[in-house]
Design a protein around this motif. Structure first.
Motif, PDB file in Angstrom:
ATOM      1  N   ILE A 170     157.242  22.367  16.826  1.00  0.00           N
ATOM      2  CA  ILE A 170     158.025  21.451  17.668  1.00  0.00           C
ATOM      3  C   ILE A 170     157.348  21.267  19.019  1.00  0.00           C
ATOM      4  O   ILE A 170     157.279  20.161  19.551  1.00  0.00           O
ATOM      5  CB  ILE A 170     159.475  21.949  17.850  1.00  0.00           C
ATOM      6  N   LEU A 171     156.821  22.351  19.576  1.00  0.00           N
ATOM      7  CA  LEU A 171     156.127  22.257  20.859  1.00  0.00           C
ATOM      8  C   LEU A 171     154.919  21.329  20.752  1.00  0.00           C
ATOM      9  O   LEU A 171     154.709  20.458  21.607  1.00  0.00           O
ATOM     10  CB  LEU A 171     155.701  23.640  21.335  1.00  0.00           C
ATOM     11  N   ASP A 172     154.119  21.473  19.688  1.00  0.00           N
ATOM     12  CA  ASP A 172     152.969  20.587  19.485  1.00  0.00           C
ATOM     13  C   ASP A 172     153.411  19.142  19.293  1.00  0.00           C
ATOM     14  O   ASP A 172     152.794  18.214  19.818  1.00  0.00           O
ATOM     15  CB  ASP A 172     152.146  21.036  18.278  1.00  0.00           C
ATOM     16  N   TYR A 173     154.474  18.946  18.533  1.00  0.00           N
ATOM     17  CA  TYR A 173     155.001  17.605  18.308  1.00  0.00           C
ATOM     18  C   TYR A 173     155.420  16.967  19.634  1.00  0.00           C
ATOM     19  O   TYR A 173     155.085  15.815  19.915  1.00  0.00           O
ATOM     20  CB  TYR A 173     156.186  17.644  17.330  1.00  0.00           C
ATOM     21  N   MET A 174     156.168  17.715  20.451  1.00  0.00           N
ATOM     22  CA  MET A 174     156.628  17.191  21.741  1.00  0.00           C
ATOM     23  C   MET A 174     155.448  16.856  22.643  1.00  0.00           C
ATOM     24  O   MET A 174     155.438  15.813  23.301  1.00  0.00           O
ATOM     25  CB  MET A 174     157.558  18.200  22.420  1.00  0.00           C
ATOM     26  N   ARG A 175     154.458  17.734  22.661  1.00  0.00           N
ATOM     27  CA  ARG A 175     153.282  17.490  23.493  1.00  0.00           C
ATOM     28  C   ARG A 175     152.569  16.212  23.040  1.00  0.00           C
ATOM     29  O   ARG A 175     152.165  15.391  23.869  1.00  0.00           O
ATOM     30  CB  ARG A 175     152.325  18.684  23.423  1.00  0.00           C
ATOM     31  N   ALA A 176     152.435  16.010  21.731  1.00  0.00           N
ATOM     32  CA  ALA A 176     151.776  14.802  21.225  1.00  0.00           C
ATOM     33  C   ALA A 176     152.573  13.548  21.592  1.00  0.00           C
ATOM     34  O   ALA A 176     151.992  12.519  21.955  1.00  0.00           O
ATOM     35  CB  ALA A 176     151.591  14.903  19.711  1.00  0.00           C
ATOM     36  N   SER A 177     153.892  13.623  21.522  1.00  0.00           N
ATOM     37  CA  SER A 177     154.732  12.470  21.868  1.00  0.00           C
ATOM     38  C   SER A 177     154.580  12.104  23.338  1.00  0.00           C
ATOM     39  O   SER A 177     154.400  10.928  23.686  1.00  0.00           O
ATOM     40  CB  SER A 177     156.201  12.772  21.573  1.00  0.00           C
ATOM     41  N   VAL A 178     154.650  13.091  24.196  1.00  0.00           N
ATOM     42  CA  VAL A 178     154.528  12.843  25.637  1.00  0.00           C
ATOM     43  C   VAL A 178     153.117  12.360  25.968  1.00  0.00           C
ATOM     44  O   VAL A 178     152.943  11.443  26.778  1.00  0.00           O
ATOM     45  CB  VAL A 178     154.912  14.112  26.434  1.00  0.00           C
ATOM     46  N   ASP A 179     152.102  12.938  25.314  1.00  0.00           N
ATOM     47  CA  ASP A 179     150.723  12.501  25.553  1.00  0.00           C
ATOM     48  C   ASP A 179     150.516  11.046  25.131  1.00  0.00           C
ATOM     49  O   ASP A 179     149.816  10.298  25.810  1.00  0.00           O
ATOM     50  CB  ASP A 179     149.729  13.400  24.811  1.00  0.00           C
ATOM     51  N   GLU A 180     151.131  10.642  24.022  1.00  0.00           N
ATOM     52  CA  GLU A 180     151.016   9.254  23.580  1.00  0.00           C
ATOM     53  C   GLU A 180     151.593   8.306  24.626  1.00  0.00           C
ATOM     54  O   GLU A 180     150.982   7.285  24.965  1.00  0.00           O
ATOM     55  CB  GLU A 180     151.730   9.053  22.239  1.00  0.00           C
ATOM     56  N   VAL A 181     152.767   8.630  25.151  1.00  0.00           N
ATOM     57  CA  VAL A 181     153.388   7.785  26.172  1.00  0.00           C
ATOM     58  C   VAL A 181     152.514   7.753  27.420  1.00  0.00           C
ATOM     59  O   VAL A 181     152.305   6.692  28.019  1.00  0.00           O
ATOM     60  CB  VAL A 181     154.818   8.276  26.494  1.00  0.00           C
ATOM     61  N   GLU A 182     151.977   8.898  27.802  1.00  0.00           N
ATOM     62  CA  GLU A 182     151.118   8.928  28.990  1.00  0.00           C
ATOM     63  C   GLU A 182     149.868   8.072  28.782  1.00  0.00           C
ATOM     64  O   GLU A 182     149.458   7.328  29.689  1.00  0.00           O
ATOM     65  CB  GLU A 182     150.716  10.367  29.334  1.00  0.00           C
ATOM     66  N   GLN A 183     149.256   8.128  27.602  1.00  0.00           N
ATOM     67  CA  GLN A 183     148.069   7.313  27.333  1.00  0.00           C
ATOM     68  C   GLN A 183     148.382   5.824  27.416  1.00  0.00           C
ATOM     69  O   GLN A 183     147.609   5.058  28.005  1.00  0.00           O
ATOM     70  CB  GLN A 183     147.492   7.655  25.962  1.00  0.00           C
ATOM     71  N   HIS A 184     149.511   5.412  26.846  1.00  0.00           N
ATOM     72  CA  HIS A 184     149.902   4.001  26.921  1.00  0.00           C
ATOM     73  C   HIS A 184     150.143   3.585  28.365  1.00  0.00           C
ATOM     74  O   HIS A 184     149.743   2.497  28.781  1.00  0.00           O
ATOM     75  CB  HIS A 184     151.171   3.747  26.099  1.00  0.00           C
ATOM     76  N   THR A 185     150.791   4.457  29.129  1.00  0.00           N
ATOM     77  CA  THR A 185     151.091   4.137  30.523  1.00  0.00           C
ATOM     78  C   THR A 185     149.811   4.018  31.332  1.00  0.00           C
ATOM     79  O   THR A 185     149.629   3.068  32.099  1.00  0.00           O
ATOM     80  CB  THR A 185     152.000   5.218  31.143  1.00  0.00           C
ATOM     81  N   ARG A 186     148.905   4.973  31.166  1.00  0.00           N
ATOM     82  CA  ARG A 186     147.655   4.961  31.945  1.00  0.00           C
ATOM     83  C   ARG A 186     146.739   3.811  31.544  1.00  0.00           C
ATOM     84  O   ARG A 186     145.965   3.321  32.368  1.00  0.00           O
ATOM     85  CB  ARG A 186     146.945   6.291  31.815  1.00  0.00           C
TER      86      ARG A 186
ATOM     87  N   GLN B  66     159.456   6.582  18.629  1.00  0.00           N
ATOM     88  CA  GLN B  66     159.508   7.998  18.980  1.00  0.00           C
ATOM     89  C   GLN B  66     160.931   8.534  18.867  1.00  0.00           C
ATOM     90  O   GLN B  66     161.129   9.673  18.463  1.00  0.00           O
ATOM     91  CB  GLN B  66     158.942   8.235  20.379  1.00  0.00           C
ATOM     92  N   GLY B  67     161.917   7.714  19.199  1.00  0.00           N
ATOM     93  CA  GLY B  67     163.305   8.139  19.022  1.00  0.00           C
ATOM     94  C   GLY B  67     163.609   8.444  17.564  1.00  0.00           C
ATOM     95  O   GLY B  67     164.283   9.427  17.247  1.00  0.00           O
ATOM     96  N   LEU B  68     163.123   7.597  16.663  1.00  0.00           N
ATOM     97  CA  LEU B  68     163.299   7.855  15.229  1.00  0.00           C
ATOM     98  C   LEU B  68     162.571   9.131  14.813  1.00  0.00           C
ATOM     99  O   LEU B  68     163.093   9.951  14.050  1.00  0.00           O
ATOM    100  CB  LEU B  68     162.805   6.664  14.401  1.00  0.00           C
ATOM    101  N   GLU B  69     161.359   9.310  15.326  1.00  0.00           N
ATOM    102  CA  GLU B  69     160.592  10.515  15.003  1.00  0.00           C
ATOM    103  C   GLU B  69     161.299  11.770  15.518  1.00  0.00           C
ATOM    104  O   GLU B  69     161.329  12.788  14.825  1.00  0.00           O
ATOM    105  CB  GLU B  69     159.186  10.424  15.603  1.00  0.00           C
ATOM    106  N   HIS B  70     161.853  11.693  16.725  1.00  0.00           N
ATOM    107  CA  HIS B  70     162.589  12.837  17.274  1.00  0.00           C
ATOM    108  C   HIS B  70     163.775  13.172  16.375  1.00  0.00           C
ATOM    109  O   HIS B  70     164.038  14.344  16.093  1.00  0.00           O
ATOM    110  CB  HIS B  70     163.096  12.550  18.688  1.00  0.00           C
ATOM    111  N   ALA B  71     164.490  12.144  15.917  1.00  0.00           N
ATOM    112  CA  ALA B  71     165.639  12.369  15.035  1.00  0.00           C
ATOM    113  C   ALA B  71     165.192  13.047  13.741  1.00  0.00           C
ATOM    114  O   ALA B  71     165.832  14.005  13.276  1.00  0.00           O
ATOM    115  CB  ALA B  71     166.346  11.051  14.739  1.00  0.00           C
TER     116      ALA B  71
END
Length: 178
Positions: free
Chosen positions: A46-62, A104-109
């Protein structure tokens, strides 16, 4: 569209607070051996999954806003940060942002075991409410026996496609309402 953002952030916060702890397996049925090494104090998957999700959002933002500053310390604030720093983009890219957030919301669910989130979507092919999550395929399947591909297999849909369809329907409804 802000509702997607709040639901996705709430699911990510719930993953962090409730699902990162290793699950208890309940009472054992008989004798078991003792582990030779202690288990990790957190659920690393779960920790790896969360990190990947947040990293994806950060990459899109940057990619859209290189000077966006540091990402927020609170994991569930990442979506507000994403929207804040991509609000200047053209409408197509803003829709893509909403698709990423909703997917990502669907993936979190799914990570939390809530596959009912998939059932809230109509099948993109037959428009019936017969979608179910198939973990082995990693896709949503339509259980309508008339909704099959050329080989006779049930049609399947990725979460990204379902998210794109959902956001497009929401956008179309919003345009018609104004």
């Amino acid at each position: 569209m802000a509702n997607h953002d709040e639901t996705t952030a709430r699911r990510l916060r719930l993953l962090q607070s409730e699902f990162i702890q290793p699950g208890r397996r309940g009472p054992s049925a008989g004798r078991t051996t003792r582990p030779t090494e202690p288990a990790a104090p957190i659920n690393l998957g779960i920790l790896d999954y969360m990190r990947a999700s947040v990293d994806e959002v950060e990459q899109h933002t940057r990619a859209a806003a290189p000077n966006a500053g540091p990402r927020p310390a609170e994991v569930d604030a990442i979506y507000d940060w994403y929207r804040e720093h991509t609000a200047h983009l053209e409408p197509e890219k803003q829709l893509h942002r909403e698709v990423v957030i909703y997917r990502q919301g669907l993936e979190h669910a799914i990570q939390m075991g809530d596959d009912k989130a998939i059932r809230r979507h109509p099948c993109p092919a037959c428009a019936t409410w017969g979608l179910f999550w198939n973990a082995a395929l990693g896709k949503a399947l339509c259980v309508n026996h008339y909704c099959t591909d050329d080989r006779g297999a049930s049609r399947s849909w990725t979460l990204a496609y379902l998210a794109q369809q959902h956001v497009a329907r929401q956008e179309s409804s919003a345009r018609r309402a104004t």
